[in-house]
Design an enzyme around this catalytic site. Sequence first.
Site, short mmCIF file in Angstrom:
data_model
loop_
_atom_site.label_atom_id
_atom_site.label_comp_id
_atom_site.label_asym_id
_atom_site.label_seq_id
_atom_site.Cartn_x
_atom_site.Cartn_y
_atom_site.Cartn_z
N ASP A 293 91.72 5.91 50.65
CA ASP A 293 90.63 5.95 51.63
C ASP A 293 90.15 7.39 51.74
O ASP A 293 90.93 8.28 52.09
CB ASP A 293 91.13 5.46 52.99
CG ASP A 293 90.00 5.39 54.02
OD1 ASP A 293 90.27 4.99 55.18
OD2 ASP A 293 88.84 5.72 53.67
N LYS B 168 98.32 2.63 51.67
CA LYS B 168 96.98 3.25 51.58
C LYS B 168 97.15 4.74 51.76
O LYS B 168 97.77 5.19 52.73
CB LYS B 168 96.09 2.66 52.67
CG LYS B 168 94.86 3.47 53.04
CD LYS B 168 93.95 2.65 53.94
CE LYS B 168 93.27 3.51 54.99
NZ LYS B 168 92.29 2.72 55.78
N LEU B 169 96.60 5.50 50.80
CA LEU B 169 96.70 6.96 50.87
C LEU B 169 95.36 7.56 51.26
O LEU B 169 94.34 7.22 50.66
CB LEU B 169 97.09 7.54 49.49
CG LEU B 169 98.39 7.04 48.86
CD1 LEU B 169 98.57 7.70 47.49
CD2 LEU B 169 99.58 7.29 49.76
N LYS B 170 95.35 8.42 52.24
CA LYS B 170 94.15 9.17 52.57
C LYS B 170 93.94 10.20 51.46
O LYS B 170 94.91 10.84 51.03
CB LYS B 170 94.32 9.89 53.92
CG LYS B 170 94.33 8.97 55.10
CD LYS B 170 93.00 8.29 55.29
CE LYS B 170 92.99 7.48 56.56
NZ LYS B 170 91.71 6.78 56.75
N LYS C 14 86.59 -3.59 61.15
CA LYS C 14 87.14 -3.03 62.38
C LYS C 14 86.24 -3.52 63.53
O LYS C 14 85.06 -3.17 63.58
CB LYS C 14 87.11 -1.50 62.36
CG LYS C 14 88.02 -0.87 61.32
CD LYS C 14 87.83 0.64 61.31
CE LYS C 14 88.75 1.30 60.31
NZ LYS C 14 88.49 2.76 60.22
N ASP D 82 83.96 0.92 54.78
CA ASP D 82 84.51 0.96 56.14
C ASP D 82 83.37 1.48 57.05
O ASP D 82 82.61 0.68 57.60
CB ASP D 82 85.74 1.90 56.15
CG ASP D 82 86.30 2.18 57.54
OD1 ASP D 82 87.39 2.78 57.61
OD2 ASP D 82 85.66 1.83 58.53
N SER E 272 98.77 2.94 56.49
CA SER E 272 97.92 4.05 56.10
C SER E 272 98.73 5.35 56.16
O SER E 272 99.39 5.62 57.17
CB SER E 272 96.72 4.15 57.05
OG SER E 272 95.86 5.19 56.65
N GLY F 34 92.16 -0.26 60.94
CA GLY F 34 92.81 0.18 62.18
C GLY F 34 92.21 1.48 62.69
O GLY F 34 91.67 2.27 61.92
N ASN G 193 87.32 8.38 53.54
CA ASN G 193 86.56 8.65 54.78
C ASN G 193 85.32 9.52 54.50
O ASN G 193 85.15 10.59 55.13
CB ASN G 193 87.47 9.33 55.82
CG ASN G 193 88.46 8.37 56.43
OD1 ASN G 193 89.65 8.46 56.14
ND2 ASN G 193 88.01 7.43 57.25
N GLU H 108 88.32 3.15 49.16
CA GLU H 108 87.65 2.93 50.45
C GLU H 108 86.73 4.09 50.81
O GLU H 108 87.14 5.25 50.81
CB GLU H 108 88.70 2.73 51.53
CG GLU H 108 88.18 2.37 52.90
CD GLU H 108 89.29 2.17 53.92
OE1 GLU H 108 90.48 2.06 53.51
OE2 GLU H 108 89.00 2.14 55.12
#
Length: 368
Positions: free
Chosen positions: A189, A161-163, A263, A239, A135, A291, A191, A214
């Site tokens: 992702d 994986k890129l935020k 998770k 997630d 990540s 994670g 969030n 994500e």
Amino acid sequence: MKLEAVELRRIDIPLVRPFRTSFGEQITRDVLLVQASTDEGTGWGECVALADPVYSSEYVAGAEAVIADHLLPRLFTQQDLTARSVGPALRGVLGHRMAKAALEMAVLDAELRSYGISLGRYLGAERARVECGVSVGIAPTIDALLDEVGGYVAQGYRRIKLKIQPGWDLEPVRAVRDAFGVDLPLQVDANTAYDAATAPRLHALDEYGLLLIEQPFAEEDLHQHALLARRLVTPVCLDESVVSAAVAADAINRGACGVVNIKPGRVGGYLEAVRVHDVCAALGVPVWCGGMLETGIGRAANVALAALPNFRLPGDTSASDRYYAQDITEPFVLVDGQLAVPTGPGIGVEPRLDVLESMTTRVRTVRP
Ligand SMILES: CSCC[C@@H](NC(=O)CCC(=O)O)C(=O)O
Ligand SMILES: [Mg+2]
């Protein structure tokens, strides 16, 4: 088993570099470790709650308090405690899944160590090694991002994986595709950083051949995720939304996701994580292991979980040195883009007490 005492230990571990997401930046990790002492041995658990309630409503000080004040009193009265009896014993306390997961993990570790059974074998692991992704946080510049991604690609990580967040989404994805090509396994992702007004930015990501997008929207907004999933070729992955096997089934049946990030802490423990895995398998939905910047204690257990058959995408089970210059266990080292599943009894690792002491900020023992 009879629970005799539980040590609650808080440690501060510095990250090797800041880790920025749409909900903030981390430069150290404040971790709650749980050591359960029973009449048949001891076991370790790691609570994945962050220092602040920004990923979910849980946070590490709150988890420690609810464990000491509400959860342990319910476990100390159990005459024949097993990992499978922890969940039912704690059902009277609503929520606090990460706190409950840490206790269940410590009891499960103690139980399996007493039987000499590895966690992987107990959970149904089918592989000796798992493929690892990594990540990558929101970076100060595109050049800094490409340097970081280049380092992970060189180390052999199987997936990047890129935020992302509104304003840092199309440009970084396009830059990584231009620099590393269309064959690099790549996902993003958010969030929960997007909403109906900013959703069109995500539509534009559909042409970059991403493995998944994500958690673009709010945890509770399954409808918005289903609308996006109907519009994109790229699978939507959940997630934060998936807090149990029942919610996973509901989200899938509503068309809100085609992939699930599991998770254990978020769903209340490794036993529920296996139930999420099984429900997704039954509905034909692949999963991968997420994670929460775990130390080697939680990382060991996640790697064992990631070896189950429906974990069909590389997870955020990176090497220890992705986040920590020094782990509290022997480090997990990436070999050919994979980590080895621990084979020893229980979680198969022990913390190095010298390192643990050096990082400890507070420790207390709770007894009946
Ligand atoms: C501090 S961000 C933790 C939550 C985040 N986790 C990661 O991005 C992976 C972290 C890790 O590699 O442990 C996620 O939403 O998936
Ligand atoms: Mg996520």
